[in-house]
Structures are given as structure tokens and as C-alpha cells.
Design a protein around this motif. Structure first.
Motif, mmCIF file in Angstrom:
data_model
loop_
_atom_site.group_PDB
_atom_site.id
_atom_site.type_symbol
_atom_site.label_atom_id
_atom_site.label_comp_id
_atom_site.label_asym_id
_atom_site.label_seq_id
_atom_site.Cartn_x
_atom_site.Cartn_y
_atom_site.Cartn_z
ATOM 1 N N HIS A 294 -0.445 -16.783 -2.613
ATOM 2 C CA HIS A 294 0.275 -18.055 -2.718
ATOM 3 C C HIS A 294 1.734 -17.825 -3.149
ATOM 4 N N GLY A 295 2.260 -18.640 -4.034
ATOM 5 C CA GLY A 295 3.664 -18.550 -4.431
ATOM 6 C C GLY A 295 4.050 -17.243 -5.091
ATOM 7 N N ALA A 296 3.082 -16.552 -5.690
ATOM 8 C CA ALA A 296 3.375 -15.280 -6.357
ATOM 9 C C ALA A 296 3.810 -14.198 -5.369
ATOM 10 N N ILE A 297 3.524 -14.399 -4.093
ATOM 11 C CA ILE A 297 3.943 -13.434 -3.065
ATOM 12 C C ILE A 297 5.448 -13.230 -3.122
ATOM 13 N N ASN A 298 6.171 -14.311 -3.247
ATOM 14 C CA ASN A 298 7.628 -14.231 -3.197
ATOM 15 C C ASN A 298 8.249 -13.766 -4.508
ATOM 16 N N GLU A 299 7.415 -13.499 -5.509
ATOM 17 C CA GLU A 299 7.904 -12.932 -6.756
ATOM 18 C C GLU A 299 7.858 -11.402 -6.756
ATOM 19 N N ILE A 300 7.192 -10.826 -5.748
ATOM 20 C CA ILE A 300 7.102 -9.365 -5.656
ATOM 21 C C ILE A 300 8.443 -8.809 -5.170
ATOM 22 N N ASP A 301 8.974 -7.861 -5.909
ATOM 23 C CA ASP A 301 10.204 -7.178 -5.513
ATOM 24 C C ASP A 301 9.805 -5.932 -4.732
ATOM 25 N N LEU A 302 9.825 -6.057 -3.400
ATOM 26 C CA LEU A 302 9.378 -4.940 -2.550
ATOM 27 C C LEU A 302 10.226 -3.688 -2.712
ATOM 28 N N THR A 303 11.459 -3.829 -3.159
ATOM 29 C CA THR A 303 12.325 -2.646 -3.320
ATOM 30 C C THR A 303 11.767 -1.681 -4.360
ATOM 31 N N LYS A 304 10.942 -2.164 -5.277
ATOM 32 C CA LYS A 304 10.337 -1.299 -6.289
ATOM 33 C C LYS A 304 9.297 -0.351 -5.692
ATOM 34 N N PHE A 305 8.845 -0.653 -4.484
ATOM 35 C CA PHE A 305 7.754 0.108 -3.884
ATOM 36 C C PHE A 305 8.176 0.924 -2.659
ATOM 37 N N ILE B 34 0.837 -1.200 0.000
ATOM 38 C CA ILE B 34 0.000 0.000 0.000
ATOM 39 C C ILE B 34 0.873 1.251 0.000
ATOM 40 N N LYS B 35 0.605 2.124 -0.975
ATOM 41 C CA LYS B 35 1.283 3.426 -1.076
ATOM 42 C C LYS B 35 0.231 4.467 -1.410
ATOM 43 N N ASN B 36 0.376 5.623 -0.820
ATOM 44 C CA ASN B 36 -0.534 6.742 -1.097
ATOM 45 C C ASN B 36 -2.005 6.338 -0.973
ATOM 46 N N GLY B 37 -2.287 5.495 0.004
ATOM 47 C CA GLY B 37 -3.662 5.137 0.327
ATOM 48 C C GLY B 37 -4.283 4.030 -0.502
ATOM 49 N N VAL B 38 -3.542 3.509 -1.479
ATOM 50 C CA VAL B 38 -4.098 2.454 -2.336
ATOM 51 C C VAL B 38 -3.125 1.276 -2.468
#
Length: 126
Positions: A114-125, A103-107
Motif C-alpha cells: 500500500h502507501g508504504a511502497i512509496n516510502e522505500i528509498d530504492l537507492t539504498k539497495f 531482492i538482493k543476493n537471492g533474498v
């Protein structure tokens, strides 16, 4: 013999401690929305009775960069079903388990389950 075959080790693995904030009240969702305007907020919705959820949680913990500049919330959706339901309504994301919401800027800027969670690169956000 089996340890060598399957990559096992006799050395105890150091437990990684993440800076979790427990998400236990619906009122916290307004605070998360507000805080997201200055700092990325992440919610991990976890089902404590689901083996897949536990596996994904362990993988997430192993991969998480503790020094990330974001707030990380843990939602035990079995014990806090109302909070889980309201999270979906508030941030317009259909419930799944396990699930990660960024969540950024309220959205919600991204989410996965599931497994797709670990494909998110949190550094992009961050």
C-alpha cells in the motif's frame, strides 16, 4: 477557476515510461533470484481492479528514478495468480496488494505494501 484553486494545469503531463519487465511465468522467479546476486531486482505486484493499487502505482511511477541500476518487474497478480502465489512462497513474503519486493543476493531485503511502497528509498539497495 477550479484549476487555479486545485493546482490544475492545461498543459498535458508528459508520460513517464518505466523499464518494466513483465513477470508472467513462475520460471522467471529462479532467474530473478539468480540475477539478484549481481543486480538488485524489484517486483511490483499490482491489482488492476483496485483503486488503491492504481493510486500507489501512479505515485511509484512518478517518483521512480529511471536511471536506477536495477531490474524492475511488473506482476499483474489478477492475470498471473499462480506467479503471485509462488512469489510469496519463494521469497517468504506474505501476499499483499499492491506490494513491492526488493531482492538482493537471492533474498528479499525489504518489502512494503500500500502507501508504504512509496516510502522505500530504492537507492539504498542499488
Amino acid at each position: 477557476m477550479f484549476g487555479k484553486l486545485f493546482g490544475g494545469s492545461k498543459e498535458p503531463k508528459e508520460e513517464k515510461i518505466l523499464p518494466w519487465k513483465n513477470l508472467t511465468e513462475v520460471a522467471q522467479l529462479d532467474e530473478i533470484e539468480k540475477l539478484s546476486k549481481g543486480k538488485t531486482q524489484v517486483i511490483f505486484k499490482h491489482s488492476t481492479r483496485c483503486g488503491i493499487s492504481s493510486m500507489v502505482m501512479n505515485q511509484f511511477v512518478d517518483a521512480f528514478d529511471v536511471d536506477s541500476n536495477l531490474d524492475l518487474y511488473y506482476l499483474d497478480l489478477l492475470n498471473y495468480r499462480e506467479v503471485s502465489n509462488e512469489t510469496g512462497y519463494k521469497f517468504q513474503v506474505m501476499h499483499q496488494s499492491p506490494q513491492l519486493l526488493v531482492i538482493k543476493n537471492g533474498v528479499v531485503v525489504t518489502h512494503a505494501s500500500h502507501g508504504a511502497i512509496n516510502e522505500i528509498d530504492l537507492t539504498k539497495f542499488v
